[in-house]
Scaffold this motif. Structure first.
Motif, mmCIF file in Angstrom:
data_model
loop_
_atom_site.group_PDB
_atom_site.id
_atom_site.type_symbol
_atom_site.label_atom_id
_atom_site.label_comp_id
_atom_site.label_asym_id
_atom_site.label_seq_id
_atom_site.Cartn_x
_atom_site.Cartn_y
_atom_site.Cartn_z
ATOM 1 N N GLU A 94 -3.625 -4.791 -55.858
ATOM 2 C CA GLU A 94 -3.936 -5.537 -57.082
ATOM 3 C C GLU A 94 -5.579 -5.456 -57.165
ATOM 4 N N GLU A 95 -6.259 -5.456 -55.949
ATOM 5 C CA GLU A 95 -7.786 -5.522 -55.955
ATOM 6 C C GLU A 95 -8.221 -4.049 -56.490
ATOM 7 N N LEU A 96 -7.468 -3.122 -56.150
ATOM 8 C CA LEU A 96 -7.963 -1.926 -56.827
ATOM 9 C C LEU A 96 -7.551 -1.644 -58.243
ATOM 10 N N ARG A 97 -6.639 -2.246 -58.639
ATOM 11 C CA ARG A 97 -6.106 -2.439 -60.188
ATOM 12 C C ARG A 97 -7.286 -3.103 -60.879
ATOM 13 N N GLU A 135 -18.083 5.303 -57.025
ATOM 14 C CA GLU A 135 -18.239 3.918 -56.657
ATOM 15 C C GLU A 135 -17.063 3.173 -56.125
ATOM 16 N N ILE A 136 -15.824 3.631 -56.799
ATOM 17 C CA ILE A 136 -14.566 3.147 -56.394
ATOM 18 C C ILE A 136 -13.763 3.976 -55.612
ATOM 19 N N GLY A 137 -14.057 5.116 -55.465
ATOM 20 C CA GLY A 137 -13.489 6.178 -54.405
ATOM 21 C C GLY A 137 -12.127 6.464 -54.820
ATOM 22 N N VAL A 138 -11.779 6.618 -56.105
ATOM 23 C CA VAL A 138 -10.363 7.142 -56.412
ATOM 24 C C VAL A 138 -10.109 8.609 -56.108
#
Length: 363
Positions: free
Chosen positions: A10-13, A49-52
């Motif tokens: 949920e944090e990633l979302r 920045e998010i590392g996806v």
């Protein structure tokens, strides 16, 4: 197995959704689709920045060492935004093909977002017909041939080419990549041609398994498309008035949206199952259901938006085109239903006996 989302997911979302809302709302996507569809600045932010980009890559190669469930959450959000970034083609398909080879240099580059890769396989190929659209041969250390309808090739630095059970790396500069008209304006496809192109062998590649895992995760993107269509339509029918009342208060529209909500809930369960277990059965179930739900949700949204939904200025057509394009990507719903029937040992109707179907032994 649990179908619920974890706190980390949920944090990633929230991080991905927040960035897309700020940098890539549907209206912004619509403005660029006819000129330069891919938003590589957005991709660099998502990757850096998010590392996806490194979600599926183990920590030893510089990645996050996450599971397919986290990648599925990202795909849901990218589907909700029809985001024109090469996450699915590079961080999912190409990365999954690379993982079995243990190619540290390429995996490290992908994890950091320095390198973008594309798996040179037709987007119309499937776990049941993996060679569809491809005619590439190996001669010594070079590759020659053509692959049609390759997604993500025009923005890739490295092309990963499966030939004869092996995976080969070709620098993008050593191949001819020609973008061709595509229904999905946010995910162009290209014809890739090799003419004695230098190729480096990376190791074994189980293309059937890669395509199966990719098809399972594609169900999450389709879920995101369907979810956006449902949410946007619900908001619209609450605001649009006819005969001095919101059109959403009419019983016929209530019934249609209630049915659509149930379809999307089932699609969420199917996508979550496929993200948790990419077995042949769960993937076939997810794609047999979710591909159709995404198209149905987009069609319902188009109709219930009335005239405004039919205009080019409204982004709704981008969702319908993405849904229709993914309906035929990595296997059609019919391909997956037929495979599921075979896996469940359900005899085919007499009218279908003798017709071509998925190649047995590859499921």
């Amino acid at each position: 197995m649990t179908l619920l989302y974890s706190e980390v997911e949920e944090e990633l979302r929230a991080a991905v959704r927040g960035l897309l809302a700020d940098r890539c709302p549907p209206a912004a996507v619509l403005k660029r689709v006819e000129s330069d569809p891919y938003d590589l600045d957005l991709w660099k932010t998502l990757a850096g920045e998010i590392g996806v980009a490194g979600l599926l890559i183990p920590e030893q190669y510089g990645g996050a060492g996450a599971s397919a469930r986290e990648a599925a959450v990202v795909l849901e959000e990218l589907g909700r935004g029809v985001a024109p970034v090469p996450f699915f083609t590079s961080a999912v398909l190409a990365t999954q093909a690379l993982l079995a080879t243990g190619s540290a240099d390429l995996l490290g580059g992908l994890a950091e977002g320095r390198t973008t890769a594309a798996l040179v396989v037709s987007f119309a190929a499937s776990p049941y017909r993996p060679g569809r659209g491809s005619s590439v041969s190996l001669d010594g250390g070079t590759l020659s041939g053509t692959v049609s309808a390759v997604a993500g090739a025009e923005v890739a630095d490295v092309l990963l080419v499966p030939v004869g059970g092996e995976l080969y790396a070709v620098e993008a500069a050593d191949a001819a990549v020609q973008v061709v008209p595509s229904l999905d304006l946010t995910r162009p496809v290209a014809t890739v041609t090799f003419s004695a192109s230098p190729a480096r062998s990376l190791g074994p590649c189980d293309l059937v398994e890669v395509l199966r895992s990719g098809a399972g995760l594609l169900a999450s993107e389709q879920l995101g498309v369907a979810g956006w269509c449902l949410d946007t339509t619900l908001a619209y029918v609450k605001e649009r008035h006819q005969f001095a009342r919101p059109i959403g208060s009419f019983q016929a529209i209530k019934h249609r949206l209630a049915d659509l909500w149930l379809d999307v809930v089932r699609a969420r369960a199917a996508a979550r199952a496929a993200a948790s277990d990419d077995s042949a059965v769960t993937v076939a179930v997810a794609q047999a259901w979710n591909a159709g739900v995404a198209v149905h949700a987009a069609e319902e949204a188009l109709q219930l938006h009335g005239g405004i939904g039919m205009t080019w200025e409204h982004p709704l057509h981008l969702y319908l085109k993405r849904a229709k394009a993914t309906e035929t990507a990595l296997g059609t719903p019919g391909d997956h239903r037929e495979a599921l029937a075979s896996l469940a040992d359900v005899p085919a109707p007499a009218s279908l006996v003798g017709e071509p179907g998925p190649e047995r032994g590859q499921q």
